[in-house]
Write a protein that holds these residues in place. Structure first.
Motif, PDB file in Angstrom:
ATOM      1  N   GLY A 155      -1.413   1.520 -14.697  1.00  0.00           N
ATOM      2  CA  GLY A 155      -1.236   1.887 -13.296  1.00  0.00           C
ATOM      3  C   GLY A 155       0.129   1.495 -12.766  1.00  0.00           C
ATOM      4  N   ALA A 156       0.470   2.053 -11.619  1.00  0.00           N
ATOM      5  CA  ALA A 156       1.770   1.800 -11.012  1.00  0.00           C
ATOM      6  C   ALA A 156       1.625   1.649  -9.512  1.00  0.00           C
ATOM      7  CB  ALA A 156       2.748   2.932 -11.327  1.00  0.00           C
ATOM      8  N   GLY A 157       2.519   0.852  -8.934  1.00  0.00           N
ATOM      9  CA  GLY A 157       2.539   0.678  -7.496  1.00  0.00           C
ATOM     10  C   GLY A 157       3.943   0.371  -7.004  1.00  0.00           C
ATOM     11  N   GLU A 212      13.525  -2.220  -2.503  1.00  0.00           N
ATOM     12  CA  GLU A 212      14.725  -1.820  -1.777  1.00  0.00           C
ATOM     13  C   GLU A 212      14.702  -0.335  -1.439  1.00  0.00           C
ATOM     14  OE1 GLU A 212      17.143  -3.574  -0.632  1.00  0.00           O
ATOM     15  OE2 GLU A 212      17.113  -5.494  -1.678  1.00  0.00           O
ATOM     16  N   ASN A 213      13.996   0.428  -2.243  1.00  0.00           N
ATOM     17  CA  ASN A 213      13.929   1.878  -2.048  1.00  0.00           C
ATOM     18  C   ASN A 213      12.469   2.337  -2.101  1.00  0.00           C
ATOM     19  OD1 ASN A 213      14.422   4.608  -1.864  1.00  0.00           O
ATOM     20  ND2 ASN A 213      15.593   4.766  -3.774  1.00  0.00           N
ATOM     21  N   PRO A 214      11.655   1.952  -1.124  1.00  0.00           N
ATOM     22  CA  PRO A 214      10.228   2.306  -1.166  1.00  0.00           C
ATOM     23  C   PRO A 214       9.971   3.802  -1.089  1.00  0.00           C
ATOM     24  CG  PRO A 214      10.812   1.368   0.970  1.00  0.00           C
ATOM     25  CD  PRO A 214      11.989   1.153   0.075  1.00  0.00           C
ATOM     26  N   ASP A 215      10.795   4.522  -0.341  1.00  0.00           N
ATOM     27  CA  ASP A 215      10.590   5.973  -0.240  1.00  0.00           C
ATOM     28  C   ASP A 215      10.851   6.641  -1.587  1.00  0.00           C
ATOM     29  OD1 ASP A 215       9.954   5.691   2.412  1.00  0.00           O
ATOM     30  OD2 ASP A 215      11.952   6.235   3.150  1.00  0.00           O
ATOM     31  N   TRP A 256      -2.174   0.109  -5.992  1.00  0.00           N
ATOM     32  CA  TRP A 256      -1.746   0.737  -7.240  1.00  0.00           C
ATOM     33  C   TRP A 256      -2.634   1.944  -7.527  1.00  0.00           C
ATOM     34  CZ3 TRP A 256      -5.658   1.099 -10.689  1.00  0.00           C
ATOM     35  CH2 TRP A 256      -6.660   0.108 -10.676  1.00  0.00           C
ATOM     36  N   HIS A 257      -2.119   2.842  -8.348  1.00  0.00           N
ATOM     37  CA  HIS A 257      -2.845   4.044  -8.761  1.00  0.00           C
ATOM     38  C   HIS A 257      -2.702   4.200 -10.269  1.00  0.00           C
ATOM     39  CE1 HIS A 257      -2.194   4.727  -4.470  1.00  0.00           C
ATOM     40  NE2 HIS A 257      -3.145   5.628  -4.507  1.00  0.00           N
ATOM     41  N   ALA A 258      -3.760   4.647 -10.919  1.00  0.00           N
ATOM     42  CA  ALA A 258      -3.741   4.834 -12.372  1.00  0.00           C
ATOM     43  C   ALA A 258      -2.822   5.984 -12.754  1.00  0.00           C
ATOM     44  CB  ALA A 258      -5.147   5.085 -12.895  1.00  0.00           C
ATOM     45  N   LEU A 259      -2.152   5.819 -13.898  1.00  0.00           N
ATOM     46  CA  LEU A 259      -1.351   6.887 -14.488  1.00  0.00           C
ATOM     47  C   LEU A 259      -2.029   7.467 -15.727  1.00  0.00           C
ATOM     48  CD1 LEU A 259       2.235   5.299 -14.334  1.00  0.00           C
ATOM     49  CD2 LEU A 259       1.166   6.859 -12.686  1.00  0.00           C
ATOM     50  N   SER A 260      -2.706   6.620 -16.495  1.00  0.00           N
ATOM     51  CA  SER A 260      -3.373   7.079 -17.710  1.00  0.00           C
ATOM     52  C   SER A 260      -4.611   6.239 -17.964  1.00  0.00           C
ATOM     53  CB  SER A 260      -2.418   7.005 -18.911  1.00  0.00           C
ATOM     54  OG  SER A 260      -1.967   5.672 -19.112  1.00  0.00           O
ATOM     55  N   ILE A 261      -5.484   6.762 -18.822  1.00  0.00           N
ATOM     56  CA  ILE A 261      -6.803   6.170 -19.058  1.00  0.00           C
ATOM     57  C   ILE A 261      -7.049   6.068 -20.560  1.00  0.00           C
ATOM     58  CG2 ILE A 261      -9.290   6.438 -18.638  1.00  0.00           C
ATOM     59  CD1 ILE A 261      -8.434   8.547 -16.480  1.00  0.00           C
ATOM     60  N   ARG A 262      -7.706   5.008 -20.953  1.00  0.00           N
ATOM     61  CA  ARG A 262      -8.196   4.872 -22.320  1.00  0.00           C
ATOM     62  C   ARG A 262      -9.583   4.240 -22.259  1.00  0.00           C
ATOM     63  NH1 ARG A 262      -4.265   1.634 -20.913  1.00  0.00           N
ATOM     64  NH2 ARG A 262      -4.551  -0.636 -20.985  1.00  0.00           N
ATOM     65  N   PRO A 299       0.830  -1.216   0.000  1.00  0.00           N
ATOM     66  CA  PRO A 299       0.000   0.000   0.000  1.00  0.00           C
ATOM     67  C   PRO A 299       0.863   1.264   0.000  1.00  0.00           C
ATOM     68  CG  PRO A 299      -0.704  -1.547   1.709  1.00  0.00           C
ATOM     69  CD  PRO A 299       0.623  -2.032   1.205  1.00  0.00           C
ATOM     70  N   VAL A 300       0.356   2.302  -0.632  1.00  0.00           N
ATOM     71  CA  VAL A 300       1.003   3.613  -0.626  1.00  0.00           C
ATOM     72  C   VAL A 300       0.048   4.597   0.048  1.00  0.00           C
ATOM     73  CG1 VAL A 300       1.832   5.528  -2.034  1.00  0.00           C
ATOM     74  CG2 VAL A 300       2.383   3.181  -2.691  1.00  0.00           C
ATOM     75  N   TYR A 301       0.419   5.020   1.249  1.00  0.00           N
ATOM     76  CA  TYR A 301      -0.425   5.948   2.010  1.00  0.00           C
ATOM     77  C   TYR A 301       0.107   7.359   1.831  1.00  0.00           C
ATOM     78  CZ  TYR A 301      -2.024   1.595   4.124  1.00  0.00           C
ATOM     79  OH  TYR A 301      -2.515   0.328   4.324  1.00  0.00           O
ATOM     80  N   SER A 302      -0.060   7.871   0.632  1.00  0.00           N
ATOM     81  CA  SER A 302       0.411   9.215   0.296  1.00  0.00           C
ATOM     82  C   SER A 302      -0.781  10.124   0.084  1.00  0.00           C
ATOM     83  CB  SER A 302       1.270   9.174  -0.977  1.00  0.00           C
ATOM     84  OG  SER A 302       1.468  10.472  -1.496  1.00  0.00           O
TER      85      SER A 302
END
Length: 362
Positions: free
Chosen positions: A281-283, A289-292, A145-151, A124-127
């Motif tokens: 989407g991306a997550g 190793e570098n989550p931040d 995950w969160h969407a980056l683009s839509i079609r 999870p990304v709590y941003s």
């Protein structure tokens, strides 16, 4: 709750590409490092690469590469990029287990994103920043995950063949099962992820029985055999082998960009019914190793101009509703986005595959 409709603004493609060139030209070579298979599995641990982020992307390098280059220019953070087939990237992540070197993983459709969640790829990304930039219906319910683009999954018509009056009556996906379209419809394979997720959408919207009736009626209206992919279908419609078909909006945009004289047009539903939206989407990976660093990159990718850059390079709509959209697809902004959460459609992927098999939809 954030907006669930898409209020697109315009930004010409030329301006966006000029911005990329200007950014890239103001610094040393910041092109993301392309790693080979061996290199991608031998990246040094966090202590040795605190300023770098490893991105695995199933999207094309031509779409993600320039955007990551702009990120390095703006932030100074080095990005190591691995572009490959989705299944191969997942296999690399699973082989590495708890020592995964992929920090951010980009998948190009709802089905693959769902599969990645099922295989415990993401954390999870709590941003608050990401949450403010991406609407709830365009991200995983658990923030994996969160969407980056839509079609959109839309109808394409041959303007020389399709009867304008008949086309104007199209009100939803089921309309192509009407007898008036007998012998006129082109379809790509049900294994095309856009079709698989569209069937999942129909199941979610109408139930299994009615969704299967729609698919069977499509089959009854076929003008020719099923095509392997949307590119072949678009060629067939352009050549006049059928007057209408179902494709992704970005595939149609790319085809008409390369062939501006092709007699093709997008058809949106006459009654303003919602269309199915698919996403890239991306997550952040579970064993990053570098989550931040990955989270910071995700925050940047979902912000206004970077999100617009990513979307325009694929001729898609940005997931951030405040990001400008390319002028070449402005005429398509009149569609209405279904507020259904796209992540929910993952649960219907297996049902969609079984339905296609029952309906003899190859």
């Amino acid at each position: 709750m954030h907006r669930t409709s898409l209020d697109f603004r315009l930004w010409p493609m030329g301006v966006i590409f000029l911005a990329i060139l200007l950014v890239a030209g103001c610094s040393e070579d910041n092109t993301p490092t392309q790693l080979t298979d061996e290199e991608s599995e031998a990246v040094e641990p966090t202590a040795a690469r605190t300023r770098s982020v490893v991105v695995y992307a199933a999207s094309s390098n031509s779409q993600i590469g320039p955007v990551l280059e702009a990120y390095t220019t703006e932030t100074g953070t080095k990005v190591n990029l691995v572009v490959d087939d989705y299944a191969k990237l997942v296999a690399k992540i699973e082989r590495s287990g708890g020592g995964s070197v992929a920090d951010l993983f980009i998948a190009t459709n709802v089905g693959d994103l769902w599969h990645a969640v099922e295989n415990d790829i993401y954390r999870p990304v709590y941003s608050t920043l990401v949450a403010d930039q991406i609407s709830e219906n365009l991200r995983d319910a658990e923030k994996l995950w969160h969407a980056l683009s839509i079609r959109a999954r839309i109808f394409v018509v041959n303007t020389n063949l399709a009867d304008a009056a008949q086309v104007a009556t199209i009100s939803d996906y089921g309309s192509l099962g009407d007898e008036r379209w007998r012998g006129k419809l082109c379809l790509s394979s049900s294994s095309v992820q856009g079709n698989r997720s569209l069937i999942a959408y129909l199941i979610k919207s109408h139930g299994v029985r009615n969704a299967e009736l729609i698919v069977r009626r499509w089959q009854a209206n076929l003008a020719t055999t099923i095509f392997d992919d949307d590119s072949e279908l678009l060629q067939a419609v352009a050549d006049g082998r059928c007057p209408i078909g179902i494709v992704d909006s970005n595939d149609l945009a790319m085809f008409t960009r390369d062939r501006p004289d092709a007699p093709l047009a997008a058809q949106w539903f006459a009654a303003g019914s919602p269309v199915y939206l698919d996403v890239t989407g991306a997550g952040v990976t579970r064993h990053a190793e570098n989550p931040d660093g990955a989270t910071a990159l995700l925050e940047w990718l979902t912000s206004g101009q970077p999100n617009a850059l990513f979307a325009v390079l694929g001729l898609e709509f940005p997931a951030n509703p405040d990001a400008p959209v390319d002028v070449s697809i402005e005429r398509w902004r009149r569609y209405v986005a279904d507020p259904m959460s796209v992540s929910e459609l993952g649960y219907f992927q297996e049902d969609a595959a079984k339905l296609a098999e029952r309906a003899h939809y190859p």
